[in-house]
Write an enzyme that holds these catalytic residues in place. Structure first.
Site, PDB file in Angstrom:
ATOM      1  N   GLY A  71      18.587  46.738 -74.425  1.00 62.63           N
ATOM      2  CA  GLY A  71      17.154  46.482 -74.312  1.00 62.63           C
ATOM      3  C   GLY A  71      16.614  47.170 -73.067  1.00 62.63           C
ATOM      4  N   THR A  72      17.396  47.155 -72.024  1.00 60.13           N
ATOM      5  CA  THR A  72      16.973  47.771 -70.761  1.00 60.13           C
ATOM      6  C   THR A  72      16.705  49.261 -70.953  1.00 60.13           C
ATOM      7  OG1 THR A  72      18.245  46.164 -69.500  1.00 60.13           O
ATOM      8  CG2 THR A  72      17.709  48.229 -68.380  1.00 60.13           C
ATOM      9  N   ASN A 151      11.454  35.584 -71.659  1.00 64.22           N
ATOM     10  CA  ASN A 151      12.849  35.133 -71.665  1.00 64.22           C
ATOM     11  C   ASN A 151      13.058  33.797 -70.962  1.00 64.22           C
ATOM     12  OD1 ASN A 151      12.028  37.405 -69.915  1.00 64.22           O
ATOM     13  ND2 ASN A 151      13.836  36.856 -68.740  1.00 64.22           N
ATOM     14  N   GLN A 179      13.545  39.097 -76.845  1.00 64.08           N
ATOM     15  CA  GLN A 179      13.702  37.655 -77.080  1.00 64.08           C
ATOM     16  C   GLN A 179      13.049  37.194 -78.369  1.00 64.08           C
ATOM     17  OE1 GLN A 179      15.677  35.673 -75.533  1.00 64.08           O
ATOM     18  NE2 GLN A 179      16.120  36.828 -73.669  1.00 64.08           N
ATOM     19  N   SER A 199      17.364  44.275 -78.882  1.00 66.32           N
ATOM     20  CA  SER A 199      18.707  44.354 -78.296  1.00 66.32           C
ATOM     21  C   SER A 199      19.699  43.626 -79.204  1.00 66.32           C
ATOM     22  CB  SER A 199      18.665  43.700 -76.914  1.00 66.32           C
ATOM     23  OG  SER A 199      19.958  43.615 -76.364  1.00 66.32           O
ATOM     24  N   HIS A 201      22.682  41.990 -78.413  1.00 67.89           N
ATOM     25  CA  HIS A 201      23.475  40.821 -78.021  1.00 67.89           C
ATOM     26  C   HIS A 201      22.684  39.517 -77.989  1.00 67.89           C
ATOM     27  CE1 HIS A 201      22.501  40.345 -73.565  1.00 67.89           C
ATOM     28  NE2 HIS A 201      21.963  41.511 -73.809  1.00 67.89           N
ATOM     29  N   THR A 237      27.018  60.437 -77.889  1.00 62.70           N
ATOM     30  CA  THR A 237      27.639  59.956 -79.130  1.00 62.70           C
ATOM     31  C   THR A 237      27.269  58.495 -79.340  1.00 62.70           C
ATOM     32  OG1 THR A 237      29.439  61.517 -78.831  1.00 62.70           O
ATOM     33  CG2 THR A 237      29.859  59.668 -80.323  1.00 62.70           C
ATOM     34  N   CYS A 325      19.571  37.289 -64.734  1.00 62.42           N
ATOM     35  CA  CYS A 325      19.554  38.405 -63.777  1.00 62.42           C
ATOM     36  C   CYS A 325      19.128  37.955 -62.400  1.00 62.42           C
ATOM     37  CB  CYS A 325      18.604  39.486 -64.262  1.00 62.42           C
ATOM     38  SG  CYS A 325      18.821  39.868 -65.976  1.00 62.42           S
TER      39      CYS A 325
HETATM   40  N1  PLP Z   1      13.921  42.246 -72.111  1.00 64.66           N
HETATM   41  C1  PLP Z   1      14.029  40.915 -72.190  1.00 64.66           C
HETATM   42  C2  PLP Z   1      12.811  40.101 -72.476  1.00 64.66           C
HETATM   43  C3  PLP Z   1      15.263  40.294 -72.022  1.00 64.66           C
HETATM   44  O1  PLP Z   1      15.354  38.966 -72.088  1.00 64.66           O
HETATM   45  C4  PLP Z   1      16.400  41.098 -71.769  1.00 64.66           C
HETATM   46  C5  PLP Z   1      17.720  40.476 -71.529  1.00 64.66           C
HETATM   47  O2  PLP Z   1      17.802  39.386 -71.025  1.00 64.66           O
HETATM   48  C6  PLP Z   1      16.238  42.489 -71.707  1.00 64.66           C
HETATM   49  C7  PLP Z   1      14.981  43.031 -71.890  1.00 64.66           C
HETATM   50  C8  PLP Z   1      17.390  43.398 -71.441  1.00 64.66           C
HETATM   51  O3  PLP Z   1      18.190  43.551 -72.579  1.00 64.66           O
HETATM   52  P1  PLP Z   1      19.696  44.063 -72.407  1.00 64.66           P
HETATM   53  O4  PLP Z   1      20.481  42.914 -71.851  1.00 64.66           O
HETATM   54  O5  PLP Z   1      20.102  44.466 -73.789  1.00 64.66           O
HETATM   55  O6  PLP Z   1      19.635  45.218 -71.467  1.00 64.66           O
END
Ligand code: PLP
Length: 391
Positions: A71-72, A151, A179, A199, A201, A237, A325
């Site tokens: 997601g990042t 989140n 989320q 994302s 996971h 890849t 985080c």
């Molecule tokens: N954006 C939101 C709202 C999230 O809650 C998170 C992860 O907690 C992310 C982005 C980041 O996703 P990833 O852990 O796949 O980098």
């Protein structure tokens, strides 16, 4: 020790069917999807099948999906990709004060490069008001990036309305739906947005895989330069196993999301109701109804969130204070501060996020344990004793 996992917004366990789907990719399905020989062809098909499954889940076209590492990375690709592609067409962006660090810190990075960023505030209930976005739009605004759901609080943002405002002004709209995806319905055909982050996971897939939906015709600069993978939008890849896992996870959600969400909501509501009935001096952080069905964020007044977290961990209950985080720092959550929470109350905030596999019994155990821990910590709190005396 008994283990109860109430931290599904941090990450989720891998679905057993996902495990089954990825097993061949640890053995005979080892080829590089870009290879044109037999070893690559089957793997390419698996990647494209997963893309189709995910496209069907969101209602987008398969070609609109770019696979990324997380997601990042998707947030980075959306924001930097648009900023760099737009060049001198504009240097202003709008986001919100409660975004995930993947968005906030990407915006901060661009600010250091001469971009202007407006951080739209949220109201006391944690919601971005569309009017504040409307007011912030300037002649040189190139992108609005507002998360679909938060989140920490689970607050659901009015992204459709904000997207319409952006569209009327001719500004692109990105939404971080990491989320929201899998917890509330998202229909890309109806959503007035140009870019959407998800994302793997958070939906019972694997860590280290994500995706960005970029509406057909939207051009962005790549962030990872390399080979021609993902039609030149993301070199490297492909993470085949991650992609296959994410495809399976979203296809399972497409079949069973309604039922799963209903069950999670029932358990979350039961948990929340029991806590508020049995423990005095609680504050709900976030909107009472415009909220993800699995999330509840509560301030336990007169106690410290970190102390609660550690005590709950000692009896096997996993939840979080702040986001994963930011936990580890003793600062009050910036999200709750942006909502105008009392700083002392914000220190006592815990996020419980439920998910697939939680049971009634676990919820009852967690309520009993939480009540006992709050009682114990409050009995040691001079603040609580003073308050109790004054009443
Ligand atoms: N954006 C939101 C709202 C999230 O809650 C998170 C992860 O907690 C992310 C982005 C980041 O996703 P990833 O852990 O796949 O980098």
């Amino acid at each position: 020790m008994r283990k109860v996992y109430l931290d599904h917004n941090a990450t989720t366990p891998v679905h057993p069917e996902v495990k089954g789907a990825i097993a061949p990719f640890l053995s005979e399905m080892f080829g590089n999807p870009s290879s044109i020989h037999w070893a690559g062809r089957g793997v390419r098909k698996a990647v494209e099948d997963a893309r189709q499954e995910i496209a069907a889940f969101f209602g987008c076209q398969p070609l609109e999906i770019v696979f990324t590492s997380s997601g990042t990375e998707s947030d980075n690709l959306a924001i930097k990709g648009i900023a760099y592609r737009k060049g001198n067409a504009g240097k202003h962006m709008i986001t919100s004060a409660v975004e995930h660090p993947a968005v906030i810190n990407t915006c901060k990075f661009l600010e250091a490069q001469g971009y202007r960023v407006t951080y739209a505030p949220v109201n006391r209930q944690g919601i971005v008001e569309p009017d504040s976005v409307r007011r912030a739009i300037a002649k040189d605004t190139i992108l609005v990036s507002i998360m679909h759901a938060n989140n920490e609080t689970g607050c659901i943002m009015p992204v459709a309305e904000i997207g319409r405002i952006a569209r009327e002004a001719g500004v692109l709209m990105h939404t971080d739906a990491v989320q929201a995806a899998g917890k509330i319905p998202i229909d890309w055909k109806e959503l007035p947005a140009d870019l959407l982050t998800f994302s793997g996971h958070k939906v019972n897939g694997l860590k280290g895989i994500g995706g960005l939906i970029a509406r057909k015709g939207i051009e962005m600069e790549a962030v990872l330069h390399g080979g021609h993978q993902e039609r030149g939008r993301r070199g490297g890849t492909e993470n085949v196993m991650g992609i296959v896992a994410m495809g399976k996870a979203f296809s399972l959600l497409r079949e069973g999301m309604t039922e799963e969400v209903r069950e999670t909501r029932r358990l979350r509501d039961k948990f929340e109701k029991a806590l508020f009935e049995r423990i005095p001096d609680l504050v709900l952080n976030g909107h009472p109804t415009e909220r993800l069905p699995n999330t509840v964020n509560i301030s336990f007044r007169f106690v410290e969130g970190e102390a609660m977290l550690l005590n709950l961990d000692m009896v096997g209950i996993a939840c979080s204070s702040g986001s994963a985080c930011t936990s580890g720092s003793l600062e009050a959550s910036p999200i709750l501060m942006a909502m105008g929470a009392d700083p002392v109350d914000a220190q006592g905030a815990l996020r419980f996020s439920l998910g697939r596999g939680n049971t009634d019994e676990e919820i009852e155990y967690a309520v009993d344990a939480t009540e006992a821990i709050v009682d114990k910590l409050r009995a040691m709190s001079p603040l609580f004793r003073r308050e109790a005396k004054a009443r």
